[in-house]
Design a protein around this motif. Structure first.
Motif: not given
Length: 368
Positions: A134-144
């Motif tokens: 499995p993977l996690v996709l994370k926006a490079r900015t403004l994620g919390y």
């Protein structure tokens, strides 16, 4: 002395509450005129690109700091041209972009999850084939707090995940097989000296921190490894103030997940549970005052109040409880306050946390 804080949320509010007994005064800058910090101190409410308002904010300050990592770098740089800003604005760049964050950690030899930067759905598909699931996709900015993230279990979920984060530059990383989530909080002074709090055990749900225990049940080797990680990052950034690192505890050692260049949610227990709170120590560091002791007083936990606040009297009835409300209106997934509990033994603290969660579950639609 007058301290300016970029950001007017609950962290800025708690910084000020820790600083008033030291004779400090505060001014806040936040685009939201209803920011929680504005209830307890001077607030300049203006956009972060309003240069005239930023100059007004900086006028007469002895030092400025920031209470969250999404403060635009340009705003911090402008203030820094007029008054010392601590931590240095460069620390914002390291935390605002997940790719830059990962690259910094890798340069320092700190383990991170295998990852690949992606800027399109086709790149995501290719990266997924390379990394495996499995993977996690994370926006490079403004994620919390779980925002800007999507878990991917199979190739059939790639398109939906890319749409879920807004089709913007991201990193995709392999899910780390960990036994628990930890964090370490260090405080670095301008002369390079540093103190570190005991490692903290954190419990998340839906990407939001729900509760923490401190000190975590951790060996001296784990504590030393965590301290080495936060020291490496702090030294690399020439840091002044409180720095938090979120970690995964794995069979092969600690893996860094996130840098937070500020006081941190998992450190709220220090308000009652440590010799010196993270908030007071941050102020001591940025003002060049001696750093305070970081030893735990017994055992503590912090429980976030999310979405709604139960009857305060019921919370206070729980053994060892101390309630901290932020002056925010209730809404879904919003952190409205927290409860700290302290006891002489770890089992007693865990019993109090269980009781708090029972009270919260009766009234809280966002769960506990």
């Amino acid at each position: 002395m007058k301290v300016g804080i970029l950001g007017g949320g609950q962290l800025g509010r708690m910084l000020a509450l820790a600083g008033y007994p030291l004779g400090l005064t505060f001014r806040f800058f936040d685009p939201n005129p209803l920011s929680p910090a504005g209830q307890i101190g001077e607030l300049i409410a203006a956009p972060y690109d309003d240069e005239d308002s930023l100059r007004t904010f900086a006028s007469g300050l002895d030092v400025a700091t920031f209470e969250f990592e999404s403060v635009p770098r340009a705003a911090a740089d402008l203030v820094a041209s007029m008054v010392p800003v601590r931590p240095p604005p460069a620390a914002l760049s390291a935390a605002q972009d997940r790719l830059a964050e990962r690259e910094l950690l890798e340069r320092l030899g700190i383990p991170v999850a295998p990852h690949v930067p992606v800027s399109s759905e086709s790149e995501l598909s290719a990266a997924a084939a390379r990394l495996g699931y499995p993977l996690v996709l994370k926006a490079r900015t403004l994620g919390y707090d779980g925002k800007g993230q999507a878990r991917i279990e199979a190739a059939s979920e790639l398109r939906a995940a890319w749409a879920a984060i807004g089709q913007r530059p991201a990193i995709v990383e392999r899910v780390v097989n960990f036994t628990r989530e930890l964090s370490v909080i260090g405080v670095r002074a301008g002369d390079g000296s540093m103190v570190t709090y005991p490692v903290i055990e954190n419990h998340h749900s839906e990407g939001i921190l729900r509760f923490s225990f401190a000190p975590a049940e951790a060996s001296s080797a784990v504590q030393q490894a965590a301290e080495a990680i936060v020291r490496k990052v702090a030294d690399a950034l020439d840091y002044e103030g409180v720095l938090a690192i979120e970690l995964f505890d794995t069979a092969s050692g600690l893996v860094a997940n996130e840098i937070a260049p500020r006081v941190h949610n998992s450190g709220h227990w220090t308000m009652e549970g440590a010799e010196t709170s993270q908030f007071e120590n941050h102020l001591r560091a940025v003002l060049g005052m001696p750093l305070g002791a970081t030893q735990a007083i017994g055992f503590s936990a912090m429980v976030n109040l999310i979405g709604s606040v139960p009857d305060v009297s019921r919370l206070l009835a729980v053994s060892g409880a101390h309630v901290h409300l932020y002056g925010k209106s209730a809404s879904h997934r919003r952190k409205l306050g927290h409860v700290n509990v302290r006891a002489e033994t770890a089992p007693a603290v865990r019993d109090s946390v269980a009781e708090l969660r029972r009270v919260m579950a009766e009234t809280n639609p966002d769960k506990s």
